[in-house]
Write a protein that holds these residues in place. Structure first.
Motif, PDB file in Angstrom:
ATOM      1  N   ALA A  50       0.706  -1.782  -9.509  1.00 56.53           N
ATOM      2  CA  ALA A  50       0.741  -2.050  -8.070  1.00 56.53           C
ATOM      3  C   ALA A  50      -0.689  -2.239  -7.605  1.00 56.53           C
ATOM      4  CB  ALA A  50       1.404  -0.896  -7.327  1.00 56.53           C
ATOM      5  N   ILE A  51      -0.932  -3.311  -6.861  1.00 63.54           N
ATOM      6  CA  ILE A  51      -2.252  -3.648  -6.344  1.00 63.54           C
ATOM      7  C   ILE A  51      -2.151  -3.710  -4.830  1.00 63.54           C
ATOM      8  CG2 ILE A  51      -4.138  -5.332  -6.377  1.00 63.54           C
ATOM      9  CD1 ILE A  51      -2.731  -6.382  -9.032  1.00 63.54           C
ATOM     10  N   ALA A  52      -3.044  -3.034  -4.138  1.00 64.92           N
ATOM     11  CA  ALA A  52      -2.979  -2.996  -2.671  1.00 64.92           C
ATOM     12  C   ALA A  52      -4.368  -3.141  -2.070  1.00 64.92           C
ATOM     13  CB  ALA A  52      -2.347  -1.691  -2.191  1.00 64.92           C
ATOM     14  N   ARG A  53      -4.409  -3.774  -0.924  1.00 62.65           N
ATOM     15  CA  ARG A  53      -5.642  -3.871  -0.144  1.00 62.65           C
ATOM     16  C   ARG A  53      -5.833  -2.573   0.635  1.00 62.65           C
ATOM     17  NH1 ARG A  53      -5.582  -4.985   5.071  1.00 62.65           N
ATOM     18  NH2 ARG A  53      -3.474  -5.826   4.890  1.00 62.65           N
ATOM     19  N   LEU A  89       0.817  -1.197   0.000  1.00 63.99           N
ATOM     20  CA  LEU A  89       0.000   0.000   0.000  1.00 63.99           C
ATOM     21  C   LEU A  89       0.857   1.255   0.000  1.00 63.99           C
ATOM     22  CD1 LEU A  89      -2.670   1.468   0.174  1.00 63.99           C
ATOM     23  CD2 LEU A  89      -2.664   1.102   2.651  1.00 63.99           C
ATOM     24  N   LEU A  90       1.918   1.275   0.829  1.00 60.03           N
ATOM     25  CA  LEU A  90       2.789   2.445   0.875  1.00 60.03           C
ATOM     26  C   LEU A  90       3.475   2.668  -0.468  1.00 60.03           C
ATOM     27  CD1 LEU A  90       4.392   1.950   4.411  1.00 60.03           C
ATOM     28  CD2 LEU A  90       2.631   3.609   3.749  1.00 60.03           C
ATOM     29  N   ASP A 147      -7.659 -11.021  -5.988  1.00 60.74           N
ATOM     30  CA  ASP A 147      -6.938  -9.761  -6.206  1.00 60.74           C
ATOM     31  C   ASP A 147      -5.870  -9.583  -5.120  1.00 60.74           C
ATOM     32  OD1 ASP A 147      -8.341  -8.871  -8.499  1.00 60.74           O
ATOM     33  OD2 ASP A 147      -9.988  -8.152  -7.244  1.00 60.74           O
ATOM     34  N   PRO A 148      -4.824 -10.423  -5.107  1.00 59.18           N
ATOM     35  CA  PRO A 148      -3.777 -10.283  -4.087  1.00 59.18           C
ATOM     36  C   PRO A 148      -2.941  -9.026  -4.291  1.00 59.18           C
ATOM     37  CG  PRO A 148      -3.146 -11.932  -5.711  1.00 59.18           C
ATOM     38  CD  PRO A 148      -4.566 -11.544  -6.018  1.00 59.18           C
ATOM     39  N   SER A 149      -2.436  -8.470  -3.176  1.00 57.38           N
ATOM     40  CA  SER A 149      -1.558  -7.299  -3.257  1.00 57.38           C
ATOM     41  C   SER A 149      -0.243  -7.690  -3.907  1.00 57.38           C
ATOM     42  CB  SER A 149      -1.300  -6.739  -1.858  1.00 57.38           C
ATOM     43  OG  SER A 149      -2.507  -6.314  -1.250  1.00 57.38           O
ATOM     44  N   ASP A 150       0.266  -6.791  -4.748  1.00 53.90           N
ATOM     45  CA  ASP A 150       1.524  -7.094  -5.434  1.00 53.90           C
ATOM     46  C   ASP A 150       2.016  -5.856  -6.171  1.00 53.90           C
ATOM     47  OD1 ASP A 150       3.669  -8.582  -6.294  1.00 53.90           O
ATOM     48  OD2 ASP A 150       2.431 -10.235  -7.031  1.00 53.90           O
ATOM     49  N   ILE A 151       3.290  -5.865  -6.507  1.00 51.66           N
ATOM     50  CA  ILE A 151       3.893  -4.875  -7.406  1.00 51.66           C
ATOM     51  C   ILE A 151       4.633  -5.662  -8.469  1.00 51.66           C
ATOM     52  CG2 ILE A 151       5.529  -2.973  -7.625  1.00 51.66           C
ATOM     53  CD1 ILE A 151       5.011  -2.303  -4.713  1.00 51.66           C
ATOM     54  N   LEU A 152       4.287  -5.463  -9.721  1.00 54.48           N
ATOM     55  CA  LEU A 152       4.865  -6.329 -10.746  1.00 54.48           C
ATOM     56  C   LEU A 152       4.907  -5.650 -12.104  1.00 54.48           C
ATOM     57  CD1 LEU A 152       2.013  -7.318 -12.194  1.00 54.48           C
ATOM     58  CD2 LEU A 152       2.003  -8.902 -10.297  1.00 54.48           C
ATOM     59  N   ILE A 207      -7.193  -1.386  -4.530  1.00 56.86           N
ATOM     60  CA  ILE A 207      -6.895  -0.314  -5.477  1.00 56.86           C
ATOM     61  C   ILE A 207      -5.717  -0.739  -6.347  1.00 56.86           C
ATOM     62  CG2 ILE A 207      -5.351   0.912  -3.888  1.00 56.86           C
ATOM     63  CD1 ILE A 207      -6.504   3.531  -5.098  1.00 56.86           C
ATOM     64  N   ARG A 208      -5.789  -0.383  -7.612  1.00 56.51           N
ATOM     65  CA  ARG A 208      -4.719  -0.729  -8.549  1.00 56.51           C
ATOM     66  C   ARG A 208      -4.262   0.519  -9.288  1.00 56.51           C
ATOM     67  NH1 ARG A 208      -6.663  -3.365 -13.780  1.00 56.51           N
ATOM     68  NH2 ARG A 208      -6.907  -1.161 -14.303  1.00 56.51           N
ATOM     69  N   LEU A 209      -2.947   0.671  -9.345  1.00 62.57           N
ATOM     70  CA  LEU A 209      -2.354   1.704 -10.190  1.00 62.57           C
ATOM     71  C   LEU A 209      -1.560   1.013 -11.282  1.00 62.57           C
ATOM     72  CD1 LEU A 209      -1.449   4.540 -11.028  1.00 62.57           C
ATOM     73  CD2 LEU A 209       0.413   4.342  -9.363  1.00 62.57           C
TER      74      LEU A 209
END
Length: 405
Positions: free
Chosen positions: A81-84, A6-7, A105-110, A59-61
């Motif tokens: 980047a996907i964050a809860r 998230l950060l 929808d797991p959190s991740d940066i990829l 949320i996804r950016l």
């Protein structure tokens, strides 16, 4: 750090927001064009048989850079980047919270996409790298745009337009990056031998005639290994006034191949007539995915959420097959003040087996899409699956806001 995704997302979002005006101005004179897509979604799931209901707020950016063509060469690189946002009250397939329904929808940066394209002449185009691939209505090959993380292929593709109205596409893929993300045991299929052959013929006034062959050898998912050959016809004919007749017909045969331990030959059939009159589009359809009691026709690389109901009960075809008899009504809503382009959609599905007289259940769904501005849109969506002899009663609700720059 628990909040690291998230950060990181917030930092990336803030940085992009700060530089976006300058990048947009620079793009007018610069061969590199930046873009971004931000999507917030709330998904609620009530599934009978599980002790907890799911609440997934994510949320996804997604941001990227695309180059202009230079001597036939162009490229794209895109990260996401996907964050809860909020409580961890859902099973994202990697957090182990199996008391909750799945919201994949797991959190991740990829890295989502990264490819290079070469177009020496207008009739030939070659592309290699990580890419979102969508063919036709995405029934067989799609990027699953509904989920926060795309399904992409590490692949090389060649597209040729030998004569006007004819398009030939060949692709070879060695890796499938699935929506579950790299931390999931089912998130990546490696060392594949996947061949995608796709040909379109503009057969006006009848429509578009498509022939295809999809040959999938997937060692990480051997039951998904198959060879599928089919043909599709889709078109429309003008009727009196503003009315139009729509139609889609498709047939395919799927057989085992490669690492699949099962032996089968199964058929796919789609018959979908429809009519457009003014702001209303009505379609009725019969989709049949055959099963023999042990194996069933599967579409593992499809955008599955778009088919057989929005509750996603039939992501894997049951062994006795699936017959989906459905109706779909789409309505373009009139403008209200500055809100233009809103639309509503209602659908109903009746699910049965293709082998034996098995009534699986039924489902209805309702969706409303409202554009706020040219860049910002909202979606509200609900679906309800009523089980008879397959899966369990399930209700799902979604609210999403998406901004594209």
């Amino acid at each position: 750090m628990k909040n690291a995704p998230l950060l990181s997302l917030l930092a990336l979002s803030s940085a992009f927001a700060a530089v976006q005006p300058a990048l947009a101005d620079a793009a007018k004179a610069d061969p590199i064009t930046p873009y971004a897509d931000i999507r917030f979604r709330l998904e609620l799931v009530d599934q009978e048989g599980l002790p907890e209901d799911a609440t997934a707020s994510t949320i996804r950016l997604r941001a990227g850079l695309k180059t202009a063509e230079w001597n036939g060469l162009s490229a794209l690189i895109e990260g996401e980047a996907i964050a809860r946002v909020g409580p961890r009250h859902f099973n994202d397939t990697v957090n182990g919270l199996t008391a909750y329904p799945v919201v994949a929808d797991p959190s991740d940066i990829l890295l989502n996409q990264a490819w290079i394209k070469f177009k020496p002449v207008k009739e030939v185009e070659a592309l290699a790298g990580r890419q979102a691939v969508n063919f036709d209505n995405q029934r067989w090959i799609g990027s699953v745009g509904w989920r926060q993380n795309d399904q992409t292929l590490d692949a090389a593709r060649l597209n040729i337009n030998p004569v006007k109205g004819v398009t030939l596409d060949y692709g070879y893929a060695w890796r499938v990056n699935r929506v579950f993300g790299p931390d999931s045991p089912q998130g990546i299929w490696r060392d594949n031998d996947i061949h995608l052959i796709h040909a379109n013929l503009d057969a006006r006034p009848v429509g578009t005639l498509t022939g295809y062959g999809y040959f999938l050898d997937i060692p990480d998912a051997p039951l998904s290994s198959s060879k599928t050959v089919g043909v599709r016809l889709a078109g429309e004919q003008k009727l009196s006034g503003k009315a139009k007749l729509l139609y889609a017909l498709e047939y395919a045969n799927q057989r085992d191949t490669g690492s699949n331990p099962r032996n089968f030959s199964l058929d796919y059939l789609l018959v979908e007539p429809g009519i457009v009159t003014g702001a209303v589009t009505v379609k009725a359809g019969l989709e049949r995915l055959e099963g023999n009691g042990t194996a069933a026709l599967q579409t593992p690389l499809a955008t599955l959420h778009a088919f057989n109901g929005w509750t996603d009960k039939f992501l894997t075809t049951p062994a006795n097959g699936l017959r989906d008899l459905y109706a779909d009504v789409a309505i373009k809503l009139p403008a209200i003040a500055t809100i233009k382009g809103a639309n509503a959609r209602l659908q109903y599905h009746d699910f049965n087996a293709t082998r034996g007289s098995i009534d699986y259940g039924s489902e209805w769904g309702l969706m409303l899409g409202v554009p706020i501005t040219k860049q910002i849109s909202t979606t509200v969506k609900f679906s309800r699956y009523n089980a008879n002899s397959f899966a369990s009663d399930t209700s799902k609700f979604w609210f999403a806001v998406e901004a594209k720059f």
